[in-house]
Design an enzyme around this catalytic site. Sequence first.
Site, PDB file in Angstrom:
ATOM      1  N   GLY E  30       0.810  -1.032  -0.054  1.00 39.61           N
ATOM      2  CA  GLY E  30      -0.032   0.232   0.118  1.00 39.61           C
ATOM      3  C   GLY E  30       0.802   1.154   0.076  1.00 39.61           C
ATOM      4  O   GLY E  30       2.027   1.107  -0.161  1.00 39.61           O
ATOM      5  N   CYS E  31       0.216   2.280   0.108  1.00 36.74           N
ATOM      6  CA  CYS E  31       1.289   3.538  -0.040  1.00 36.74           C
ATOM      7  C   CYS E  31       0.682   4.781  -0.272  1.00 36.74           C
ATOM      8  O   CYS E  31      -0.712   5.195  -0.086  1.00 36.74           O
ATOM      9  CB  CYS E  31       2.217   3.436  -1.261  1.00 36.74           C
ATOM     10  SG  CYS E  31       1.472   2.542  -2.625  1.00 36.74           S
ATOM     11  N   GLY E  32       1.606   5.924  -0.059  1.00 40.91           N
ATOM     12  CA  GLY E  32       0.993   7.263  -0.481  1.00 40.91           C
ATOM     13  C   GLY E  32       1.654   7.938  -1.457  1.00 40.91           C
ATOM     14  O   GLY E  32       2.702   7.525  -1.769  1.00 40.91           O
ATOM     15  N   ASN E 201       5.342   6.852  -0.932  1.00 37.43           N
ATOM     16  CA  ASN E 201       5.816   6.420   0.234  1.00 37.43           C
ATOM     17  C   ASN E 201       5.033   4.950   0.396  1.00 37.43           C
ATOM     18  O   ASN E 201       4.014   4.851  -0.077  1.00 37.43           O
ATOM     19  CB  ASN E 201       5.157   7.371   1.408  1.00 37.43           C
ATOM     20  CG  ASN E 201       5.553   6.624   2.845  1.00 37.43           C
ATOM     21  OD1 ASN E 201       6.340   5.772   2.982  1.00 37.43           O
ATOM     22  ND2 ASN E 201       4.671   6.933   3.860  1.00 37.43           N
TER      23      ASN E 201
END
Lengths: 534, 250, 146, 427, 378
Positions: E30-32, E201
């Site tokens: 998952g991430c930003g 991120n």
Amino acid sequence: MLDCGLVKSKCRKKFLKSKYIYTGVRALLYQSIVQNYHDFVVERNLDLCINCRVCERQCSYLVHYWDENRQRVMHDSSKCVGCHRCEALCPTGAIVIKRNPSQFRENSHWKPWFLKNVYKQAEQGGVLLSGMGNPQPYPIYWDHLLLDASQVTNPSIDPLREPMELRTYLGSKPDALEFVERDNKVNLKTKLSPQIKLNYPIMFSAMSYGSINFNLHIAMAKAATELGIVYNTGEGGLHPDLYKYGPNTIIQVASGRFGVHKDYLNAGCGIEIKIGQGAKPGIGGHLPGEKVDAGVSLTRMIPIGSDALSPAPHHDIYSIEDLRQLIYALKEATEYRVPVSVKIAAVHNAAAIASGIVRAGADIVAIDGFRGGTGAAPTMIRDNVGIPAELALAAIDQRLRDEGVRNKASIVIAGGIRCSADVVKAIALGADAVYIGSAVLVAVGCTMCQRCYTGKCPWGIATNVPALARRQNPEIAKRKLVNLVRSWGHEIEEMLGGMGLNSIESLRGNREKLRAVGLSEIELDILKIKPAGR
Amino acid sequence: MTKKIVIDAKGIYYKELNQQIRKFIQKGYTDFELLNVSGQRYIATGLEGDYNFLIKGVAGQDTAAFMRGPYLRIEGNAQDGLGNTMDAGKIVVTGMAGDVLGYAMRGGEIYVRGDVGYRVGIHMKAYQDKLPVIVIGGKAGDFLGEYMAGGILIVLGMFSQDKIAPITGRSLATGIHGGIIYIRDGVPDTQLSFNLKVEEIDEQDSVLIHKYVSNFASELGLDAEEIMDARFIRIRPKSHRPYGNLYVPN
Amino acid sequence: MKRVFINPEFCIGCRLCELACLTEHSQSKDLILAYRDEVASGLLPRNRVEEKGYITASLTCRHCEDPYCVRACISGALQKDPETGRVTYDEDQCVGCWSCLMACPFGSIKRHPIKEKIVKCDLCPDRSVPACVSSCPNQALTFEEK
Amino acid sequence: MKYVIIGNGVSSIGAIEGIRKIDKQSEILVISEEGFLTYGRPLISYFLAGKVGDERLALRSSDFYSKNNVQTMLGSKVIEILPEEKKIVVKDKQEVSYDKLLIATGGTPFCPPIKGLEGDGIYFFTTLNHAKQLDAVCPKLKKVVVIGGGLIGLKAAESLFDRGVKVSIVELAPRVLSSAFDEVAGKIVANRLTSVGLSIFCGTTVKEIQRDDAGKVKGVFLENGTYLEVDAVIVAIGVVPNIELAQKAGLEINRGILVDKFLTTSKDDIFAAGDVAEAWDKLINDNRVIPIWPNAYAQGYAAGQNMAGAKREYEGGLPMNSIGFYGLPTISIGLVNPPEGKGFQIEMMVDEEREVYRKLVFKGDYLVGCVLVGDIDMAGRYAGYIRFQIPVKDLNLKNNLKQNKATYLDWPEEVFQQFWNKDARIR
Amino acid sequence: MLGSRVFSIREYKEKVFGQKDYMREKDISGCGLFGVINKEKKLISGSVPVTAIAVQHDRGNGLGGGFAAYGIYPELSDKYALHLMCDDKDALSCAEELIKKYFDVHLSEPIPTRSTVNIINAPVLWRIFVTIKENRSTWSNLDDYDYVVAVVMLVNKQIPGAYIFSSGKNMGAFKGVGFPEEIGEFFKLDEYKAYIWTAHNRFPTNTPGWWGGAHPFCLLDWSIVHNGEISSYGINKRYLAEHNYECTLMTDTEVVAYLLDLFIRKHGLSKKMTCKIFAPPFWDEIDRMEEEEKQAYTALRMVYGSGMLNGPFAILFANHEGLVGLNDRIKLRPLIVAEKDHDVFMASEDCSIRSVCPDPDKLWAPKAGEPVIIELKP
């Protein structure tokens, strides 16, 4: 034909003098001793049997009969084929059909199956004939494949709430498209070849009118229309009453060319050249003259009562370039309006053949695995020729991709699809759509007794005998088929949703969604999937 | 009213040629003269209606397949698959024709002056008023009339290039279960497959042969009487169910 | 009104409709008892499967718009219910004159084998769909308004 | 709209049900001489025999009139109809106006002129009153003669015999049941009756009734010379239409009141139905009086609907009779005694042992009549063939009919569709 | 501590190439995301994306952070800037040697870094500015782009300890194992200026991680940052394999990069139509379109079904023409877009944008499947 009595006037006269009533010569006394090794026994619970004779009226193999002398219904188990029609219709549940418990001495090599076959052939001297698909215990790869589902990292999608798309187009696609974009509008510049649109990736397999009766044909036609899918005429022509279902019909051209003419070719939404059939690769078909009644005659355009022989090969196809010749003859005859499919049996080098078929100009390649059904096939062929559809499919899909022609043709897989999970697995392996045949018949009552070739199907399926064919009310049959495909559709949506997909094209060829259990490394390599746990 | 067009087919790919023909048909043309035809496939394939074709050159594979109605005169030779699954119409070939002539033909007439190839008239079938007829002026290859289910095949053996070959090849009429084959001057027993009834013709046959031989002769400028002046034999199936007893229920 | 219709094209001649009718109109409501015991005391199905070669049809009272049987009934046992449209039968009123049996061109009225009374279809007032229709395995019998 | 019905027989019931099918509101008035609510008239023999009591005589439930919103004037005799003023006059000079009028006055027993007829001991057998009179005197009767060997005569005879009275039947015709049944059936019935103990005298009639000084019936002399000692004479020959009212009102009359296919008399707003009417008969394609129960209802029903404006054609009368004697059911439908030489074809089957007799009368490809004795279960099927004029061309079909094996699947598909199920396919 | 779980480049490649393609396991993460573009090509300091992505700290787990920047090498803008990561100097020299076989090297230098507390065991990071050799020894039939791709693939496949993670002109990727703010500090991004920045991120669930596994993923001058998992990965990968793209990174993002290359560069489709392949309209929507559009989209789905990105995703992809943001068609991952003057910001979270642009002119959440395409002024 439902009359049990073998009435011969001479015998009857003799009986007049006795205290018994003549009811015909019964029992095993005059039968070949081999008949005593029958497969099934009828168990009649006399506490429940009320002698209403429903069983007698339902059995087309004359197992049950009314015995005037005993004043009750009797049965002759040696004639029972295990179709369970009597059991299903018995209003008091008095009948159970059981496997004959009589046993030969254990021999894991000489199983009773082989013994009985040898007895029969020694007695009658002919080719063993069977119906339906290969029943032998070869591995079933569907049952070794497991599906993926999303957990946390990507969400599963709820098909009850979210859109879920199963629409599929069959036909040759270009590798790339050109668009013209102007004023926020998009126009397609590339010209597409004809396609068959399916609302579900499921089609009704080729089963000719003749091998199954008209009631089921009209049921398939109506169901396909209602569902937005297609059915396949099989090699039996198209009855005039069914032309109106043309947009949902694939018409088949096989070696016998029965009922094939210009109108027929132009009647459907696609044409299929049948090269082979999974149940009997390399073998033609014989529709016995008994099944050629007025309707079949009209449709196949052959005289009533004459045998309809479909030769093993197309006599104008002895090589791949001949196939191309026929493909383009059909395209010319239909002015390139409909896609042309080529159906082959899954055999050893199916991948190479499929590649050739695509290069020969076919828009769809249909592969029929060795579990595929048939109305009649020599038993040895049915049980020993061909390969599983799953392996053929995996190999063909990969081969077409390796050769960069996967877009040029759609892949349709047939032969033993039993449930929606099989469909999902087939599509994940690379199929665009599946054909279901046996499942269609089971949906309308078939119990897989494998006696289709007798033409006496007590379920009214593989028969044109009017008294039997009427057992298939097309409205009921249609509803059952619609129900079946709709429910499979829902299940497919559930499975897709679980995988986090909302459109079938993201499943197609997505072998990441499959894991194998209990397969060897070689088999994994052919299927190109990971073992479970990886 | 006929509207005629002459097309020089030289160097035109079959797809284009057939497209042209279809376009002219849409414009109301009914008569076509195709020059320099050199193996272009599918001419008149799937064509329905009252059209006339004069084809000069070599007609390609599957010419007149699924055809219903047109008249084709091929001045030259025809390749394989002529009249494949043909429904109605008439084809005249002044030269010879290839393999699988008239496969599964259901109606119409085909007249070939010279020799024809292998597996000619396979699976011919008649239905109601439809009666396919093939008249072969020369000799035929093996498996003539295999699986024949109806119709008439007449082999004359007169205008052959091959003086030594027998009039028909081996396994004549294998699996035949309908229809009639007439052979001028007879055929050696070794050529015959099982399930055949070989007989002298009767008056009725004679009338039938005469009818089609006359057509053949007038189309090709030959003398019908001279052709008729010979012994014909008739071949028919012994049974309409040749494979009826082959099987044991399992 | 809803009536029972037969389509002989799909009647398979199993006669389950007769058994269903029998059971529905039995005292025991048990097919086995009804068939074995009650038939002996005169129970019989109101419908009848007609046969002609392989063609069969389960026929029963049509509950005619203008019933011939009601016209003929001398005792008022048969009446056309203006509300439900059914042709009702009151066994107590029946005197066994057989006028209705004679008048009904559809053969829908039977004689009770023991009582001097008639027997006819009542469209199974206790069921939403008559027993014969419910029991038809091929939906050759339908219960509908036409 | 006001409907007035004269008479409360079965035609009247039919008419009420016919009117109410179309018109649920308007006023209906029934005026009848009889003081009872409508009863099943053929039940009078059952009544006399003691098989049914008063409580079971009613043809419709007691709330029939109220439920159908019908007014009644029972025990009132209509003496005049004034068509021009659309009024009728009831006996006590009361006038009743109508918009539509139905004359359903039935018939009166026919009584031939016989010497000694006047006085006590003479009974009729047509109405419940007649039956009740007989019922009352029955215990005192020992021997009676019934004049008339037709349906009502025989039923009267049977009922009295059952009550322990010795009964002789006198019939002018050479056999009993001469009009409705044929010779064979008549003979079977006569045998059955005589074997039970009734006496039958055919081909003769009562010449004179002998009375003693007190005027009490002693016996009768028959034409053939026979003398029968009896306590009473029952006249049960039949009925003749009650046409006086119609005659006075100037309606067209033949034997009965002439009506068209809509049961309308020669005056537009006046209808007639039942035994009084001379309506269209399907079989002979002409008008005639068929005084039988189902016709009476059917005519009343059709008339009622037409009174309410439906324009419904009466489908035509068809003579049919069902009667049983001592457990021997006997039925006749349509033309059973066809004239010779008119192209009729007769098929007969007699099984004396089982007392089964079947006679079918064909004309061309059609069945026009039948007589069934004993085995009557298929009677309705024959009625269907006659009523709907279903062609019997196929020899197999004819054989089936002869052998009592008719099935509805023999009907032509379109006829089956018309009557059974429009979507049916017989194949 | 984390460092001990990080794969070296060689270890990673052994894992990938040591097994059959269908047996390779895909990373799940998952991430930003964050991206910014100035339409006027005004340069933005590297501290902007670092600040913005730092706000999304909790969307990652310290196993991957990275940035892509466009316009950072104006002086060398005609040279391909190859960013390499190598296990050691030996690997670097092997790679350099191979590169020299195909390219003229103009500048070869370490990528400047500063030591940062949490960034440990960093590989050797190097950048080489190259042009294509005049006389190619092989692949003379390929066009320039394909040639560069081919060499990059060759190095990545053949040199066990080296990996080229960025190969466009006047742009570069900076990524590694760590939180993005730490990676930014490590690569001294505050000293770079670019007109497009993307930042990522990462929150991998399973992998021991390696430096090459961080986002962005770059191919030529395409860079992609991506949030979510592509459920259609299996077929996307096989589809790309049909077109000779071999997926070796085992991430969804790689698939997106190759698909972009295939559709935009090779098939000549517009960014919009490419986005429509990734997130096509639903059939019922297509059925309601006017005839011509209907035909176009029907064909698009028929032909490019295997290229559809099914599953939850929000992606930002950039090249020298601009920046595109796209959501999956049922918007299972967040994406926020904001405009301020000529700056356009895209991020997984509103707060991330506001940390560098507190008062945007306009801020909105794009609709599912509707691409936000921002083009630079030419």
